[in-house]
Design a protein around this motif. Sequence first.
Motif, PDB file in Angstrom:
ATOM      1  N   ILE A  90      17.043  79.774  36.095  1.00  0.00           N
ATOM      2  CA  ILE A  90      16.592  78.532  35.479  1.00  0.00           C
ATOM      3  C   ILE A  90      17.614  78.090  34.441  1.00  0.00           C
ATOM      4  O   ILE A  90      18.058  78.897  33.608  1.00  0.00           O
ATOM      5  N   GLU A  91      17.986  76.811  34.483  1.00  0.00           N
ATOM      6  CA  GLU A  91      18.893  76.237  33.493  1.00  0.00           C
ATOM      7  C   GLU A  91      18.175  75.094  32.780  1.00  0.00           C
ATOM      8  O   GLU A  91      17.641  74.189  33.416  1.00  0.00           O
ATOM      9  N   GLY A  92      18.186  75.117  31.462  1.00  0.00           N
ATOM     10  CA  GLY A  92      17.516  74.111  30.650  1.00  0.00           C
ATOM     11  C   GLY A  92      16.114  74.550  30.294  1.00  0.00           C
ATOM     12  O   GLY A  92      15.584  75.507  30.870  1.00  0.00           O
ATOM     13  N   PRO A  93      15.542  73.882  29.308  1.00  0.00           N
ATOM     14  CA  PRO A  93      16.064  72.741  28.557  1.00  0.00           C
ATOM     15  C   PRO A  93      16.952  73.174  27.384  1.00  0.00           C
ATOM     16  O   PRO A  93      17.561  74.249  27.441  1.00  0.00           O
ATOM     17  N   HIS A  94      16.994  72.368  26.328  1.00  0.00           N
ATOM     18  CA  HIS A  94      17.670  72.687  25.080  1.00  0.00           C
ATOM     19  C   HIS A  94      16.799  73.702  24.317  1.00  0.00           C
ATOM     20  O   HIS A  94      15.565  73.670  24.409  1.00  0.00           O
ATOM     21  N   PRO A  95      17.405  74.605  23.548  1.00  0.00           N
ATOM     22  CA  PRO A  95      16.630  75.651  22.872  1.00  0.00           C
ATOM     23  C   PRO A  95      15.575  75.153  21.892  1.00  0.00           C
ATOM     24  O   PRO A  95      14.654  75.909  21.545  1.00  0.00           O
ATOM     25  N   GLU A  96      15.653  73.905  21.455  1.00  0.00           N
ATOM     26  CA  GLU A  96      14.626  73.386  20.548  1.00  0.00           C
ATOM     27  C   GLU A  96      13.243  73.318  21.201  1.00  0.00           C
ATOM     28  O   GLU A  96      12.236  73.160  20.509  1.00  0.00           O
ATOM     29  N   ASP A  97      13.183  73.455  22.524  1.00  0.00           N
ATOM     30  CA  ASP A  97      11.892  73.436  23.215  1.00  0.00           C
ATOM     31  C   ASP A  97      11.323  74.823  23.467  1.00  0.00           C
ATOM     32  O   ASP A  97      10.322  74.962  24.179  1.00  0.00           O
ATOM     33  N   MET A  98      11.897  75.850  22.862  1.00  0.00           N
ATOM     34  CA  MET A  98      11.399  77.200  23.072  1.00  0.00           C
ATOM     35  C   MET A  98       9.932  77.322  22.675  1.00  0.00           C
ATOM     36  O   MET A  98       9.153  78.023  23.324  1.00  0.00           O
ATOM     37  N   PHE A  99       9.513  76.629  21.630  1.00  0.00           N
ATOM     38  CA  PHE A  99       8.116  76.723  21.180  1.00  0.00           C
ATOM     39  C   PHE A  99       7.145  76.221  22.247  1.00  0.00           C
ATOM     40  O   PHE A  99       5.996  76.672  22.309  1.00  0.00           O
ATOM     41  N   LEU A 100       7.587  75.323  23.102  1.00  0.00           N
ATOM     42  CA  LEU A 100       6.751  74.847  24.200  1.00  0.00           C
ATOM     43  C   LEU A 100       6.743  75.834  25.366  1.00  0.00           C
ATOM     44  O   LEU A 100       5.704  76.067  25.980  1.00  0.00           O
ATOM     45  N   ASP A 131      22.856  71.851  26.338  1.00  0.00           N
ATOM     46  CA  ASP A 131      23.069  71.016  25.167  1.00  0.00           C
ATOM     47  C   ASP A 131      23.962  69.832  25.544  1.00  0.00           C
ATOM     48  O   ASP A 131      24.567  69.809  26.630  1.00  0.00           O
ATOM     49  N   GLN A 132      24.066  68.891  24.648  1.00  0.00           N
ATOM     50  CA  GLN A 132      24.912  67.724  24.838  1.00  0.00           C
ATOM     51  C   GLN A 132      26.333  68.148  25.205  1.00  0.00           C
ATOM     52  O   GLN A 132      26.922  69.014  24.556  1.00  0.00           O
ATOM     53  N   GLY A 133      26.871  67.544  26.261  1.00  0.00           N
ATOM     54  CA  GLY A 133      28.234  67.850  26.678  1.00  0.00           C
ATOM     55  C   GLY A 133      28.348  68.925  27.730  1.00  0.00           C
ATOM     56  O   GLY A 133      29.425  69.111  28.304  1.00  0.00           O
ATOM     57  N   ASP A 134      27.254  69.635  28.010  1.00  0.00           N
ATOM     58  CA  ASP A 134      27.291  70.630  29.080  1.00  0.00           C
ATOM     59  C   ASP A 134      27.295  69.937  30.439  1.00  0.00           C
ATOM     60  O   ASP A 134      27.022  68.727  30.552  1.00  0.00           O
ATOM     61  N   THR A 135      27.585  70.701  31.468  1.00  0.00           N
ATOM     62  CA  THR A 135      27.455  70.219  32.840  1.00  0.00           C
ATOM     63  C   THR A 135      26.686  71.250  33.654  1.00  0.00           C
ATOM     64  O   THR A 135      26.691  72.443  33.339  1.00  0.00           O
ATOM     65  N   VAL A 136      26.006  70.777  34.686  1.00  0.00           N
ATOM     66  CA  VAL A 136      25.362  71.664  35.657  1.00  0.00           C
ATOM     67  C   VAL A 136      25.812  71.219  37.039  1.00  0.00           C
ATOM     68  O   VAL A 136      26.177  70.058  37.249  1.00  0.00           O
ATOM     69  N   PHE A 148      26.597  67.325  37.371  1.00  0.00           N
ATOM     70  CA  PHE A 148      25.795  66.465  36.506  1.00  0.00           C
ATOM     71  C   PHE A 148      26.169  66.705  35.059  1.00  0.00           C
ATOM     72  O   PHE A 148      26.299  67.859  34.624  1.00  0.00           O
ATOM     73  N   ALA A 149      26.331  65.633  34.304  1.00  0.00           N
ATOM     74  CA  ALA A 149      26.498  65.736  32.860  1.00  0.00           C
ATOM     75  C   ALA A 149      25.128  65.932  32.232  1.00  0.00           C
ATOM     76  O   ALA A 149      24.130  65.346  32.668  1.00  0.00           O
ATOM     77  N   VAL A 150      25.091  66.758  31.197  1.00  0.00           N
ATOM     78  CA  VAL A 150      23.848  67.017  30.461  1.00  0.00           C
ATOM     79  C   VAL A 150      23.881  66.232  29.156  1.00  0.00           C
ATOM     80  O   VAL A 150      24.879  66.252  28.437  1.00  0.00           O
TER      81      VAL A 150
END
Length: 220
Positions: A83-93, A118-123, A130-132
């Motif tokens: 699994i890739e994503g989301p940003h770590p700020e969503d860990m609480f969810l 995070d911003q600037g990553d790619t997948v 895809f740009a993230v």
Amino acid sequence: MASTAQPLRAAIIPVTPLQQNCTLLWCTKTMRGAFVDPGGDLPLLKSQMEKHDVTIEKILVTHGHFDHCGGAAQLADDLSVKIEGPHPEDMFLLEKLHEDGLRYDVPGRSFVPSRWLDQGDTVTVGEVEFAVHHTPGHTPGHVVFHNAESKLAIVGDVLFRGSIGRTDFPRGNHQELINSIVTRLWPMGDDTFFLPGHGDPSTFGQERQSNPFVADSVIA
């Protein structure tokens, strides 16, 4: 997007009682693909994978709400993918996916992704990149995926046809959401076709003309 001459194809598969748009993406050259936001109804997702003869190589997640990723952990186990994503700020969810899913009778399982984004990553999906973009507001760790060549963006619950994402959930922020739309999405181009987390697709140009929340006339 129906032509196999294009490098990328996408199929929208509504799942869960909330009819969340899970997306099956695949590279037409390699027939390798990804599920974006597999909130639930895993037998349906697997049947679509088989119908289109796609080999799933990963799961991508835009944000941590249960209808978008409650089924991600189980599906990753079933398909032996990461699994890739989301940003770590969503860990609480992600930590309370089971609890939140119970309210809607949707099985949910907490997980830590193999890769935070995070911003600037790619997948990559097959040979397609895809740009993230980090797009907080609906949730603090929301991300969107953009393939410039196909002029396609998968935006989760940031933007909808004629509406925008809710910001009354924990750690939602209305002004952050508006900023994310204007500074992250609009620069992708008016002719960019976007797949939202719920409802029908649209283009950024159409929303800039008529969306009652973020049209150019409203923002001005």
